[in-house]
Design an enzyme around this catalytic site. Structure first.
Site, PDB file in Angstrom:
ATOM      1  N   CYS A 108       1.147  -1.116  -0.489  1.00  0.00           N
ATOM      2  CA  CYS A 108       0.147  -0.016  -0.211  1.00  0.00           C
ATOM      3  C   CYS A 108       0.578   1.561  -0.261  1.00  0.00           C
ATOM      4  O   CYS A 108       1.030   1.658   1.029  1.00  0.00           O
ATOM      5  CB  CYS A 108      -0.824   0.205   1.109  1.00  0.00           C
ATOM      6  SG  CYS A 108      -1.783   1.644   1.624  1.00  0.00           S
ATOM      7  N   CYS A 111      -0.618   4.400   2.344  1.00  0.00           N
ATOM      8  CA  CYS A 111      -0.865   4.209   3.752  1.00  0.00           C
ATOM      9  C   CYS A 111      -0.493   2.706   4.460  1.00  0.00           C
ATOM     10  O   CYS A 111       0.749   2.328   3.510  1.00  0.00           O
ATOM     11  CB  CYS A 111      -2.088   4.709   4.636  1.00  0.00           C
ATOM     12  SG  CYS A 111      -3.202   4.161   3.396  1.00  0.00           S
ATOM     13  N   SER A 112      -1.713   2.349   4.152  1.00  0.00           N
ATOM     14  CA  SER A 112      -0.965   0.904   4.915  1.00  0.00           C
ATOM     15  C   SER A 112      -2.648  -0.418   5.095  1.00  0.00           C
ATOM     16  O   SER A 112      -2.781  -1.050   5.558  1.00  0.00           O
ATOM     17  CB  SER A 112      -0.608   0.061   6.513  1.00  0.00           C
ATOM     18  OG  SER A 112      -1.457   1.487   7.188  1.00  0.00           O
ATOM     19  N   CYS A 113      -2.654  -0.066   3.721  1.00  0.00           N
ATOM     20  CA  CYS A 113      -3.987  -0.592   4.085  1.00  0.00           C
ATOM     21  C   CYS A 113      -4.095  -2.564   3.922  1.00  0.00           C
ATOM     22  O   CYS A 113      -2.834  -2.718   3.051  1.00  0.00           O
ATOM     23  CB  CYS A 113      -5.074  -0.486   2.121  1.00  0.00           C
ATOM     24  SG  CYS A 113      -5.706   1.287   2.392  1.00  0.00           S
TER      25      CYS A 113
END
Lengths: 204, 109
Positions: A108, A111-113
């Site tokens: 991602c 962000c950090s999906c």
């Protein structure tokens, strides 16, 4: 302020961010916007109930059952929901299959999906700037650092997750795993193999 | 290669209790319909990008600092937790910790 560890006159002061989180919790609870019991339940769920074992179950089932696999590749969101794994944030899940021709890897960049219902909370490295920046730019180099070397003629495709779409890699079933039960297969499916930065374990 | 099953990953899910708390508050608010997750992700990615300009983020503590910063800004903007209120309650918690004898449960007064 230095603290004398063997002689606390008062309760140990939590770190600054912890105090700020407590403040938010207090305000939101007083306004009836959150319920402290619900917070405990969320933490318990992510700490103890949701994790890579969910994804491993899905992968092992796909390796064992061609119809399930076909349905999974067609519409992962509803297929995994039937197993009780659904996105509490309303996201769609897409399963991408590794083949001898194509290896898939998930990142991602924004962000950090991450497919929470199937893999839980992402590891630190997945959230790091280094991985997020380099996975797209130099995937083979990143893979090599994870100890994954692919044949020259296998292409690498990097999938960039979003808040709406989360990817899970369906790794190739390892050689020598014929005749294993679904449960035994699931034990081969390590977390990183479902992110694409690792390969499943080979049965001993 | 270790033989331990990778399912029980060696690193804890949440390294610090407050990481778990701020995560849970955010998820609870989203599940109660207080904001869309895509809106959250967009705001969070902007914070990460901004913080990443100052230093390379390692995805650990700095990740949750960015998370908290994003949540505070969102709640202040929505009027659900104005900055001054947060500061006051934060100070009250600090006071409570500093005036509660060690080993006793800490409550706001």
């Amino acid at each position: 302020m230095p603290h004398d560890d063997h002689d606390h006159p008062h309760a140990l002061l939590p770190p600054e961010p912890a105090l700020r989180v407590k403040a938010l919790e207090t305000i939101l609870t007083r306004k009836g916007l959150i319920d402290p019991a619900a917070l405990d339940e969320i933490i318990d769920t992510y700490q103890n109930k949701i994790g890579p074992q969910n994804g491993a179950h899905v992968v092992a089932k796909a390796w064992s059952d061609p119809d399930f696999k076909a349905a999974l590749l067609e519409d992962a969101t509803s297929v995994v929901a039937d197993l009780g794994y659904y996105g509490r944030q309303g996201e769609h899940m897409v399963v991408v299959e590794n083949t001898p021709e194509q290896h898939n890897m998930v990142v991602c960049t924004l962000c950090s999906c991450y497919p929470w219902p199937l893999l839980g909370i992402p590891p630190g490295w997945y959230k790091s700037d280094a991985y997020r920046a380099r996975a797209v730019r130099e995937p083979r180099k990143v893979l090599a650092e994870f100890g994954v070397t692919l044949p020259e003629d296998t292409s690498v495709r990097v999938w960039d997750s979003t808040a709406e779409i989360r990817y899970l890699v369906l790794p190739m079933r390892p050689e020598g795993s014929e005749g294993l039960s679904e449960e035994e297969l699931a034990a081969l499916v390590i977390r990183d193999s479902m992110i694409g930065t690792g390969l499943p374990k080979v049965p001993s | 290669m270790s033989d331990c099953i990778t399912h029980s990953a060696p690193e804890p899910i949440f390294a610090e209790p407050w990481h778990a708390q701020v995560f849970a508050v955010t998820v609870a608010l989203n599940e109660a319909g207080r904001f869309d997750w895509s809106d959250w992700a967009e705001r969070f990615s902007i914070t990460l990008k901004r913080n990443g300009l100052k230093k390379e983020l390692d995805g650990g503590d700095d990740y949750f600092h960015a998370w908290l910063e994003t949540l505070e800004a969102l709640l202040a903007e929505q009027g659900k937790a104005p900055t001054d209120d947060v500061q006051d309650i934060r100070n009250a918690w600090e006071e409570a910790y500093l005036t509660t004898p060690h080993g006793h449960p800490v409550h706001l007064r």
